[in-house]
Design an enzyme around this catalytic site. Structure first.
Site: not given
Ligand code: F6P
Length: 549
Positions: A210, A216, A272-273, A358, A389, A513
């Site tokens: 987003k 990452e 995002g979620r 979240e 199990h 972060k």
């Molecule tokens: O974990 C924080 C967050 O902002 C989430 O809400 C989001 O889904 C994720 O990081 C990834 O963010 P992005 O889509 O901006 O890379």
């Protein structure tokens, strides 16, 4: 500062406390069913292809009435309507919350700041459909003219969990000749394992972010680009055929080197979620095809309409949300298990963890005051029957109250052969048996009647009264998956509304972060990190020593 009374001081709240301390002090599901033969039918709602049975809950009609009064007092439906209207109900970020617009029909009108966003949504869906069609048909080729056979989605959190979960869930609907991989972890092992057996000339990377600033994702995407360019003799032009981006941030996408023509857009009013039915679902659309993707959107929409229009007493997300609050706040339940009886839903609970935790893992209310009530539970679970199990023992006979959702399907997916499809009844026999055992247990007398020696009776007794919701769906189709996800999205919404928290921000992930960025130079260059606490400083020093082989 708002002058609405604090939640726990509302009469509707204290009425629930009194109810719990009085008639519901020792709830007894056997008794509830004995006294009310129509209970199962009355405590069942149907939404689209889902049947939601909440009869095995520690509730009576009075409990439900009191919970509904709490929902009315906290104006859950008022906030719901504001969300659907596109008001900026994400107060800390000043944003509208409009994932529901992602599945609105073409002719709907949903305005944000006076602009109808529905045409934009459909324009992107159309572009995605065109692109997905070209990849699926082989018309979109790689830089060397080879057909794309592998699709690797690089993203994290909402930009990974949704498409990865849905791809798994809808595997029987996917183009089996294509390989799909999902890379999220900044641990290089994730990317390494995802691409080690792939041919770069046949691989398409979808960089899903987003913000397009998530460390990452940008790190993995940069490494993936190097992997590609190494195979393409450093020819930068290859990037345009092998990389597309899904983002709200065109500037950052261009800066990364992805052609804006290869970017599929979404907007800041999609959390995002809550985003896998936006452009973030491109990998899924390539997998299942545009038509199936639209069927899934229709499933979401069906439950959106239900949430919007069904009366409170038959409104499934409202009821599920209120039941969760009942245990969370009045029984001190700390966790909530989601147990799908479908192998295809192996990532469903992991997806829900982000959606729920979240969203509702908050400890200040919308006005910034500390809450004096419990908010979101720990959500956990894995598909049945495996969990039976492993950890069901604790649910049955442990000391903790663990409300659980059991999700099962009346029919196995079409693709299973006759013999394997036949296993479905056994799977579902377990599904029904578990909720029965959890609810009604086995009394000491019943155990004794089986001739069990007296000293073993306590060990073999099940006290029952473990609350569960049973969600029985027809079959795991794209539409049903959409229905299930929308059901949980709105359940989470209901809870956030009652708890008066902002379910749409996620400031809690920021501190980690920032600190990671500060610590990294200490690991790579041995740089001094000002203000590092003694414990972390010692660990960093130990790491640096051990890191040298
Ligand atoms: O974990 C924080 C967050 O902002 C989430 O809400 C989001 O889904 C994720 O990081 C990834 O963010 P992005 O889509 O901006 O890379």
């Amino acid at each position: 500062m708002s002058d609405t009374p604090r939640l726990t001081r509302r009469p509707e709240w204290t009425a629930l406390e009194d109810h719990r301390a009085g008639p519901l002090l020792h709830p007894d599901l056997r008794g509830f069913f004995d006294r009310d033969p129509g209970r199962a039918e009355r405590y069942t709602v149907r939404v689209g292809d889902l049947l939601v049975d909440y009869s095995k809950h520690l509730i009576t009609d009075e409990t439900l009435a009191l919970l509904q009064e709490l929902a009315a007092a906290t104006d859950v439906f008022g906030l719901r309507d504001a969300m659907f209207r596109g008001e900026r109900i994400n107060v800390t970020e000043g944003r509208a919350v409009l994932h529901t617009a992602l599945r609105a029909p073409r002719d709907a009108v949903i305005e944000v700041d006076g602009e109808n966003v529905v045409p934009k949504v459909h324009a992107v869906l159309d572009r995605m459909s065109d692109f997905a069609g070209r990849v699926r048909s082989g018309q979109w080729t790689g830089h060397t003219g080879q057909r794309i056979k592998n699709v690797v989605n690089i993203g994290i959190g909402g930009s990974d969990l949704g498409p990865a979960m849905a791809y798994e869930a809808l595997r029987p609907y996917t183009a089996r000749e294509l390989t799909f991989r999902f890379v999220s972890n900044v641990d290089g092992a994730d990317l390494h394992e995802a691409v080690r057996d792939l041919d770069p000339a046949e691989t398409l990377f979808i960089v899903a972010s987003k913000t397009f600033t998530t460390i990452e994702t940008i790190t993995n995407a940069t490494s993936a680009r190097s992997w590609l360019l190494t195979a393409m003799d450093g020819d930068d032009k290859a990037v345009a055929r092998h990389f597309v981006a899904l983002s709200t941030n065109a500037g950052k996408v261009t800066e990364f080197g992805i052609d804006p023509d290869n970017m599929f857009e979404f907007w800041d009013w999609v959390g995002g979620r809550y985003s896998y039915d936006s452009a973030i679902g491109l990998s899924l659309m390539i997998a299942i095809g545009p038509e199936r993707f639209r069927e899934m959107l229709a499933g979401f929409r069906l439950v959106d309409e239900h949430f919007r229009n069904a009366p409170a007493e038959a409104n499934a997300p409202l009821l599920m949300g209120l039941l969760g609050i009942w245990y969370d706040d009045f029984f001190d339940a700390q966790t909530h298990a989601v147990l799908p009886y479908s192998h295809y839903l192996s990532k469903f609970t992991a997806y829900l963890q982000q959606l729920d935790m979240e969203s509702n893992g908050k400890s200040v209310d919308r006005d910034g005051h500390p809450v004096e009530w419990q908010t979101g539970p720990v959500v956990w679970g894995t598909p049945g029957t495996n969990g039976q199990h492993a950890y069901y023992q604790l649910i049955h006979q442990g000391t903790k109250l663990i409300p659980a959702d059991f999700i099962g399907f009346a029919r196995p997916v079409d693709e299973l052969s006759e013999e394997l499809g036949g296993q479905h009844d056994l799977l579902m026999a377990n599904f029904f048996a578990q909720t029965q055992a959890l609810a009604f247990g086995k009394t000491g007398e019943e155990v004794r009647a089986e001739g069990v020696p007296e000293e073993q009776v306590p060990h073999r007794t099940f006290k029952g009264n473990h609350p569960t919701t049973t969600i029985l769906a027809t079959e795991l189709t794209p539409s049903v998956l959409g229905q299930l996800i929308a059901l949980y999205e709105h359940k989470v919404f209901v809870q956030g509304a009652v708890w008066n928290i902002d379910s749409f921000d996620q400031w809690g992930v920021e501190l980690g972060k920032v600190l990671a960025k500060r610590v990294e130079p200490a690991l790579t260059e041995g740089a001094e990190v000002p203000g590092l606490d003694p414990s972390t400083a010692a660990l960093v020093a130990a790491y640096r020593t051990l890191r040298k082989k």
